[in-house]
Design a protein around this motif. Structure first.
Motif: not given
Length: 291
Positions: A57-71, A186-200
């Motif tokens: 749940k991004d608080a908007g404190l980083d320089e990049y502001k996310p455009q895609h929400r993860l529900e 955008e990638l976080k919306t297409r990957q499972s949570l575990i797969d995306h965190l492996r990438y991160v």
């Protein structure tokens, strides 16, 4: 004069060569000598595992502001969170540390106790979704706040910098980093949570992310030519403070600490942990597998 048989002649000629070929070849001397183990590499040590995350749940404190929400509260994503918690539980952490400022420990304690007692629902924040869930599953009495605000003077100077001046610096590299952030968003919306965190948490992604700290703000000169450099030390200061807070949780060899923190912190924290003689750093990707 009698003739020497050809077979015997060949043996006479090849014999010395075969003897040389079969003789052991001396190994070249090592160009560099490895130092003796002065630091007890095989001694029992506290284990530290870091899970770098994006903000659920991004608080908007980083320089990049996310455009895609993860529900993350959707049924599908909740199943993925549960799978993540099951995977992390296999590490069997004795303490769980989260990205909350240390002065807010009392508030964190109250929130966790309310959740455990059934008096409060979990928010979408990764502290709740991963930290609280895992701590409750393992029967932990609390989770630990380890974040620290950077040096106040440096933090104030950072926000006093003329952003128009910064925008004129490194436009090519800023554009490329924005491409990376947009891709991840955008990638976080297409990957499972575990797969995306492996990438991160992959070494290459961690390495690339750290490169953003040597462009733009870093090159703001100021009066002495090093204003931007000095401002960036606030980020290093914050991470070194975080590591000091982690040290306070790892006073005994049997401790197994899991840190849940924004992935941007990993380059510095992992470097300090890897070079420290006191702790064993565990690769979280060994556990980021679906059950």
């Amino acid at each position: 004069m009698s003739r020497i048989p050809k077979r015997l002649l060949w043996l006479c000629l090849l014999g010395p060569l075969l003897a040389c070929a079969s003789a052991p070849v001396p190994k070249p001397e090592a160009s560099e000598e490895s130092p003796p183990d002065f630091f007890g590499a095989k001694e029992p040590k506290p284990r530290l595992m870091m899970l770098g995350t994006f903000h659920f749940k991004d608080a908007g404190l980083d320089e990049y502001k996310p455009q895609h929400r993860l529900e993350v509260l959707s049924p599908e994503r909740q199943r993925e969170v549960e799978a993540l918690v099951e995977a992390l539980a296999k590490f069997q952490p004795t303490r769980i540390a989260v990205e909350v400022n240390v002065p807010h420990q009392d508030k964190l304690d109250a929130q966790y106790q309310d959740y455990v007692a059934g008096r409060a629902e979990l928010t979408a924040n990764e502290v709740d979704q991963v930290g609280f869930r895992l701590a409750k599953k393992l029967g932990h009495p609390k989770v630990y706040a380890i974040d620290s605000a950077p040096h106040q003077v440096l933090d104030q100077l950072y926000y006093a910098v003329d952003e128009k001046q910064v925008a004129a610096l490194d436009p090519k590299w800023q554009a490329r980093f924005n491409q990376l952030y947009t891709h991840d968003d955008e990638l976080k919306t297409r990957q499972s949570l575990i797969d995306h965190l492996r990438y991160v948490n992959s070494p290459e992604r961690i390495r690339q992310g750290h490169g953003a700290y040597s462009i733009a703000h870093f090159k703001v000169d100021g009066e002495d030519g090093y204003l931007g450099v000095d401002l960036r030390t606030a980020w290093y200061n914050r991470n070194l403070r975080i590591f000091r807070n982690l040290q306070r949780l790892m006073s005994a060899p049997e401790e197994r600490v899991l840190l849940i923190i924004g992935a941007g912190h990993l380059p510095i924290l992992q470097f300090v942990a890897e070079t420290s003689p006191e702790y064993e750093l565990v690769d979280v990707r060994d556990y980021l597998r679906a059950p």
